[in-house]
Design a protein around this motif. Sequence first.
Motif, PDB file in Angstrom:
ATOM      1  N   TYR A  50      44.486  35.334  38.600  1.00 55.01           N
ATOM      2  CA  TYR A  50      43.573  36.401  38.197  1.00 55.01           C
ATOM      3  C   TYR A  50      43.809  37.623  39.076  1.00 55.01           C
ATOM      4  CZ  TYR A  50      41.006  33.193  35.189  1.00 55.01           C
ATOM      5  OH  TYR A  50      40.660  32.316  34.184  1.00 55.01           O
ATOM      6  N   GLU A  51      43.720  38.791  38.446  1.00 58.65           N
ATOM      7  CA  GLU A  51      43.963  40.034  39.191  1.00 58.65           C
ATOM      8  C   GLU A  51      42.826  40.340  40.147  1.00 58.65           C
ATOM      9  OE1 GLU A  51      45.017  44.755  38.323  1.00 58.65           O
ATOM     10  OE2 GLU A  51      44.812  43.332  36.658  1.00 58.65           O
ATOM     11  N   HIS A  52      41.595  40.011  39.727  1.00 59.58           N
ATOM     12  CA  HIS A  52      40.428  40.307  40.557  1.00 59.58           C
ATOM     13  C   HIS A  52      39.614  39.039  40.781  1.00 59.58           C
ATOM     14  CE1 HIS A  52      41.270  44.558  40.140  1.00 59.58           C
ATOM     15  NE2 HIS A  52      41.293  44.421  38.818  1.00 59.58           N
ATOM     16  N   PHE A  53      39.094  38.880  41.997  1.00 58.63           N
ATOM     17  CA  PHE A  53      38.230  37.753  42.339  1.00 58.63           C
ATOM     18  C   PHE A  53      36.772  38.191  42.230  1.00 58.63           C
ATOM     19  CE2 PHE A  53      41.709  36.143  45.478  1.00 58.63           C
ATOM     20  CZ  PHE A  53      42.478  35.775  44.404  1.00 58.63           C
ATOM     21  N   PRO A  54      35.840  37.229  42.016  1.00 58.73           N
ATOM     22  CA  PRO A  54      34.420  37.580  41.981  1.00 58.73           C
ATOM     23  C   PRO A  54      33.985  38.261  43.280  1.00 58.73           C
ATOM     24  CG  PRO A  54      34.765  35.342  41.207  1.00 58.73           C
ATOM     25  CD  PRO A  54      36.076  35.804  41.761  1.00 58.73           C
TER      26      PRO A  54
END
Length: 408
Positions: A50-54
């Motif tokens: 995933y490009e962005h994490f939570p």
Amino acid sequence: MEMNKDNTLFTKRMKKTHTIYMPDMLHYHNELLSAAFSLGGYKLDVVPEYEHFPAEMLSLINPSYCTCAMDIIGNLMAHLKNPDIDINKVAILEPQAGGACRAGNYYDLIIQCVKKSGYRIPVLSLNFSGAESHSGFKITPMMLFGAVAGVCYADLLMALFQQIRPYEKEKGATKRVYDKWIKALSEDVSARRNLFFREKKYQEIIDDFLEIPRFSREEKTLKRVGICGEIYIKCSPIGNRHLEDFLYENNMESRMEGFLNYCTYVVYTEMKSAELKGASKAMLKAYAFAMNYLIGAQTQVRKALLQNGFLADGLFEDMRKKATPILSEYYNIGDGWLVMAEAMDMIEQGYDKILIVHPFGCLVSHVAERGVLKKLRQLYPGANINTIEYDYEQSKALRESRIMLATS
């Protein structure tokens, strides 16, 4: 009857309903290992990148954890938030090799992150010490045989892919042949075909790869780069930020050694520890049997590659003999002496630029990798040997400039 009110225990019923997700740690091996798990009735899948994490992830994980923890747990937490995932039919699998590495704490850390995020999901531990067991999750002998076969096939495919792709005349030809065999072999393993006596299958695979039109090394001169280091950063394109593709795009041939030697190294490490603790003869014989089985499997893969003009990993005992005059075989914390042995093996096979990759803040890697740089440079003055450190917040430009300098 099993009681499972909070849904954190993996029960026998869940084998039919749940998908088990594991980190993308062994990119070349994932699909074949998933096929091996199907032999036990489990559906195993890999957490994608995933490009962005939570945003809340940074509040769940202590910043003193290494890059590997941030990558593995960050992608996992992002995956759990994916609307396409049925959160009620998900379990998580975390491999644990043990030892002094902080990765030994990932299992408990994942449980805490999942719980604090409001999920009630079973978290499984893949280990062979019997720790953190779940009644519905057992490693069967057939799964082990399937996993060894899968690792052998994956090591072979990785060696062929890495040595042919940089010289292919038609871009993408090697990847097509690779994808074809990953699919076919995964189906074979799932159906219990070609798990044993694999030499004929190895030759069939190699013959198919040899059909790919390619330039010779004389026609296309490329820098030859060997990659070794901490197992996750080395083998996962998530961990090494797609290092192999970066080198390929910059007209370099890169190679890393396979997973079989690492598996043998882990068994050997456990055997030496058992010896020091006064283990029974029966237990030591079991370790010796496992080692001999793995070494025999690797010997077959190596023979098939060498007979067809490809480079192959050094055999485990030869690797150990390379390393032990410099690092004791009892220096087996993390990836220990094996990292140095792989660097030496690749240099001796013509890879005169070596990248030893490791996560930021990993004391085990700093000692085993940076600690031997001076000696390696003395032994191989014609080689360019450097460590590349991966930090979670490191800029892409800084990392890539260091890699380009290290391979200059």
